[in-house]
Design an enzyme around this catalytic site. Structure first.
Site, PDB file in Angstrom:
ATOM      1  N   HIS A 222      -4.326  -7.928  -6.500  1.00 54.93           N
ATOM      2  CA  HIS A 222      -4.172  -7.737  -5.054  1.00 54.93           C
ATOM      3  C   HIS A 222      -5.531  -8.024  -4.401  1.00 54.93           C
ATOM      4  O   HIS A 222      -6.571  -7.627  -4.907  1.00 54.93           O
ATOM      5  CB  HIS A 222      -3.732  -6.301  -4.773  1.00 54.93           C
TER       6      HIS A 222
ATOM      7  N   CYS B 170       0.824  -2.295  -0.627  1.00 61.05           N
ATOM      8  CA  CYS B 170       0.363  -3.560  -1.221  1.00 61.05           C
ATOM      9  C   CYS B 170       0.883  -3.775  -2.635  1.00 61.05           C
ATOM     10  O   CYS B 170       0.733  -4.856  -3.195  1.00 61.05           O
ATOM     11  CB  CYS B 170      -1.155  -3.596  -1.238  1.00 61.05           C
TER      12      CYS B 170
ATOM     13  N   ASN C 181      -6.773  -9.224   3.397  1.00 60.59           N
ATOM     14  CA  ASN C 181      -5.762  -8.439   2.687  1.00 60.59           C
ATOM     15  C   ASN C 181      -4.430  -8.582   3.417  1.00 60.59           C
ATOM     16  O   ASN C 181      -4.280  -8.119   4.540  1.00 60.59           O
ATOM     17  CB  ASN C 181      -6.228  -6.980   2.678  1.00 60.59           C
TER      18      ASN C 181
END
Ligand code: ACO
Length: 331
Positions: free
Chosen positions: A258, A118, A288
């Site tokens: 994030h 990520c 996500n």
């Protein structure tokens, strides 16, 4: 890594692509022992996007890239370097970036994939900056993309409720001295690799009947450990990059974190002393999306007019690896 190079590098345009397919918490209630209330309270997520039919990682990259290129006033042939940040390429061989280059017809670009979970968009931004600073290239197209729904174990309620699919693209090029990337800091700790990993499908455990039967081709995660780690490193690395620039959180117009869990975002923001209105959040609609989370949130915030020229932004991420990092930039 402070910005001391010959040329300044900055993002001049962005674009995003999100599949039309959606999975709501109500959908998940029909296949798992879970509830909309649990998911919203513990994660902040209401729904996530999912590729359907023939839609692929590279298709999302192309859609997001075309928007970013058009907004930059650039043709695909003017891209010198294409970086695709992903852990979920269409194929294991060849690279995702080669497939995207072909679909875009970015004939003059050299290309590579970047695998940093990520944190990939931040890693890519920093790498792009170095190539631009050195004068090696002028225009970089960076795509953060992940298609996670095909590698979720839909029997594992601890993990599958969190993730979704999407892509965000950015054109990074030479900008005036007072704009662009001001500082970035990247980290990794491979000792924590098994906190988030896919046990099979690589060369150690090639896919076979046994690995599929044991569901080893799906993502496995230790959510609790990642949660604690994430709050700590997001706070520390944001402060670190701000420090490099002799700035503090109060100077920020926006933090774009994030988007992994609203509680992680809120805890880190609180520790940084940020007001909720200084933090860009879209997790409720997308979950996500790994590498795509930051560029999609950035693109939405720019498109809506929230982020304006001259704004001071911090980007911060953590992800599989584990990897993490932060960047400060002037829009
Ligand atoms: N629905 C209902 N109950 C659930 C669900 C669910 N979807 N998931 C877990 N539970 C249960 C657990 O089984 C547990 O039950 P038990 O007490 O009977 O054992 C209970 O809820 C509490 O579980 P916890 O693990 O304590 O829940 P927590 O509040 O820690 O939330 C979560 C779990 C959401 C996974 C959280 O730990 C988290 O978000 N961690 C970070 C994950 C992350 O960011 N991953 C990606 C990082 S890298 C990247 O972005 C690619």
């Amino acid at each position: 890594m402070s910005n001391l190079g010959q040329y300044n590098a900055g993002i001049i345009s962005t674009g995003r692509a999100l599949p039309i397919g959606k999975i709501t918490n109500a959908d998940l209630e029909t296949i798992l022992e879970t509830s909309d209330d649990w998911i919203q309270t513990r994660t902040g997520i209401r729904e996530r996007r999912m590729v359907t039919g023939d839609e692929t990682n590279s298709d999302l990259c192309v859609t997001a890239s075309r928007i970013a290129l058009e907004r930059a006033g650039l043709k695909a042939e003017e891209v010198d370097l294409l970086i695709v940040s992903t852990v979920t390429p269409d194929l294991t061989l060849p690279s995702a970036s080669c497939l995207v280059q072909s679909k875009l017809q970015a004939r003059n670009a050299f290309v590579f994939d970047l695998v940093a979970g990520c944190s990939g968009f931040l890693y890519g931004l920093t790498v792009a900056e170095k190539f631009i600073q050195a004068g090696t290239v002028k225009n970089v197209l960076l795509v953060g993309v992940d298609v996670l729904t095909p590698i979720m174990d839909w029997q594992d309620r601890n993990t599958c409720v969190l993730f979704g699919d999407g892509a965000g693209a950015a054109v990074i090029t030479r900008v005036e001295a007072e704009r662009g990337l001001m500082a970035s800091k990247l980290y990794a700790d491979g000792d924590k690799a098994e906190l988030l990993y896919t046990p099979a499908g690589g060369t150690k455990n090639p896919a076979n009947y046994g690995t599929v039967e044991d569901r080893m081709h799906y993502v496995r995660m230790n959510g609790k450990e990642i949660f604690k780690f994430a709050v700590k490193v997001m706070t520390e690395s944001t402060l670190e990059v701000l420090n490099i620039c002799e700035l503090s959180p109060t100077n920020l117009d926006y933090l774009i974190p994030h988007q992994a869990n609203i509680r992680i975002i809120e805890s880190a923001s609180k520790k940084l002393g940020l007001l909720p209105e200084q933090v860009i959040v879209n997790i409720e609609r997308f979950g996500n999306m790994s590498s795509a989370s930051i560029p999609v949130a950035l693109d939405e915030a720019v498109e809506s007019g929230k982020i304006k020229e001259g704004h001071l932004l911090a980007l911060v991420a953590f992800g599989a690896g584990l990897t993490w990092g932060a960047a400060v930039l002037r829009w």
